[in-house]
Design an enzyme around this catalytic site. Structure first.
Site, short mmCIF file in Angstrom:
data_model
loop_
_atom_site.label_atom_id
_atom_site.label_comp_id
_atom_site.label_asym_id
_atom_site.label_seq_id
_atom_site.Cartn_x
_atom_site.Cartn_y
_atom_site.Cartn_z
CB ALA A 1 -0.92 0.02 1.21
CD GLU A 2 2.63 3.77 -4.05
OE1 GLU A 2 2.99 4.92 -4.41
OE2 GLU A 2 3.12 2.72 -4.50
N GLY A 3 0.48 5.86 -0.02
CA GLY A 3 -0.37 7.03 -0.08
C GLY A 3 0.24 8.18 0.68
N GLY A 4 0.19 9.37 0.10
CA GLY A 4 0.77 10.53 0.76
C GLY A 4 2.26 10.35 0.96
CG ASP B 1 -9.69 8.84 7.20
OD1 ASP B 1 -10.74 9.19 6.63
OD2 ASP B 1 -8.66 8.53 6.58
CE LYS C 1 1.12 4.47 7.74
NZ LYS C 1 -0.14 4.80 8.44
CB ALA D 1 2.59 6.52 4.74
CG PHE D 2 5.94 4.23 0.45
CD1 PHE D 2 5.55 4.14 -0.88
CD2 PHE D 2 6.58 5.39 0.87
CE1 PHE D 2 5.80 5.17 -1.76
CE2 PHE D 2 6.84 6.43 -0.01
CZ PHE D 2 6.44 6.32 -1.33
CB VAL D 3 1.97 -0.41 4.04
CG1 VAL D 3 1.90 -1.61 4.97
CG2 VAL D 3 1.36 0.82 4.71
#
Length: 305
Positions: free
Chosen positions: A43-46, A168, A65, A48-50
């Site tokens: 996962a990734e976003g903004g 959220d 993370k 941050a990456f997981v």
């Protein structure tokens, strides 16, 4: 933060800089006594990456993370996320904290502070992906189990002193463990700060709070009091409760009750339960309890349910 940040001294071995998600894959990471190999991005976003990271000694997989912060505001936000997760960890419906580490921007090699957060790996993936892949809707028992566990996680947050507000809550932040239990994740928007607008609030103060809400919430999940601060209703835990109603609706119908994020529709709780629905009638009254209008809120002089 030093009480739970373990040393990240020399935490990356190998020739890569770790500057992108692809460069980070294959690196060896040390958190405390654990040595892990970064396997792949999930996962990734903004900022941050997981990743999936495997313990070299035991072969067990974890979620790692990686968060980058280039200013003090982001640094504080990341540290708060880790602090909240550590405090909430141990509940069966909240993702399990394992370890965390950090290096400052002067040592990172890419001009940004870097944080690593190690948690359990929820091999079942995101609940939203499962909903989207299914050819049929969830059964009532499945909806009940998923929603009950999500409510338990929310209750655990709100019972802290002071209460922790997720801000959220959405199906995208619900994971499935290998035992198919719900795990709430992503506390990057969480806070203990509440707001109580009143007639003394200036337009500037309201605008600043609105900016904060915009930054930390997803539009279609925002509660009415977040969209009209001039009604002067408290902004806090009830926002999570409204979001729970949205989650329940999505579990039943696989669409959001306020898909277009329209401000007036949300303020007036203008949503529709499909007339043809005979499967989820047991949840209809519950949904009606979760969604409230500012008008009914004003008339009742009470907090939202």
């Amino acid at each position: 933060m030093s009480e739970f940040f373990k040393s990240a001294l020399g935490y990356i071995s190998g020739s890569g800089t770790g500057g992108t998600d692809n460069d980070f894959v294959g690196q060896q990471v040390e958190l405390g006594d654990q040595k892990l190999r970064v396997r792949r991005v999930i996962a990734e976003g903004g900022f941050a990456f997981v990743f999936v990271a495997q313990d070299i000694a035991t072969g067990k997989d974890y979620a790692l993370k990686r968060l980058l912060a280039n200013d003090e505001e982001k640094n504080k936000a990341v540290m708060q996320e880790i602090r909240f997760l550590k405090k909430l960890s141990g509940h069966p419906n909240i993702i399990q904290f394992i370890a965390a580490a950090s290096i400052d921007k002067s040592s990172s090699g890419h001009g940004q502070a870097e944080y690593l957060l190690l948690t359990e790996l929820c091999s079942g993936g995101q609940l939203v992906d499962i909903l989207n892949r299914r050819s049929s809707s969830l059964g009532c028992d499945e909806v009940l189990q998923a929603f009950y566990q999500t409510c338990r996680a929310t209750q655990h947050m709100h019972r802290q002193n002071p209460p922790i507000i997720h801000r959220d809550l959405k199906v995208e932040n619900l994971l499935l463990s290998s035992q198919c239990s719900i795990k709430l994740c992503d506390f990057g928007s969480a806070t203990t700060v509440t707001h109580a607008p009143d007639i003394s609030w200036s337009a500037i103060k309201r605008s600043l709070v609105e900016d904060e809400i915009t930054k930390n919430t997803t539009p279609m999940y925002r509660a009415p009091e977040m969209l009209d601060l001039y009604q002067n209703f408290r902004i806090g835990e009830p926002g999570d409760i409204w979001a729970l109603g949205c989650v329940l609706y999505m579990l039943c119908y696989n669409v959001h009750p306020f898909e277009d994020s329209a401000k007036l529709r949300i303020i007036n709780a203008n949503y529709t339960i499909p007339e043809s629905d005979t499967t989820y009638t047991v949840f209809h009254d519950l949904l009606n309890c979760y969604f409230y209008t500012l008008e009914s809120h004003q008339n009742n002089k009470t907090e939202p349910p």
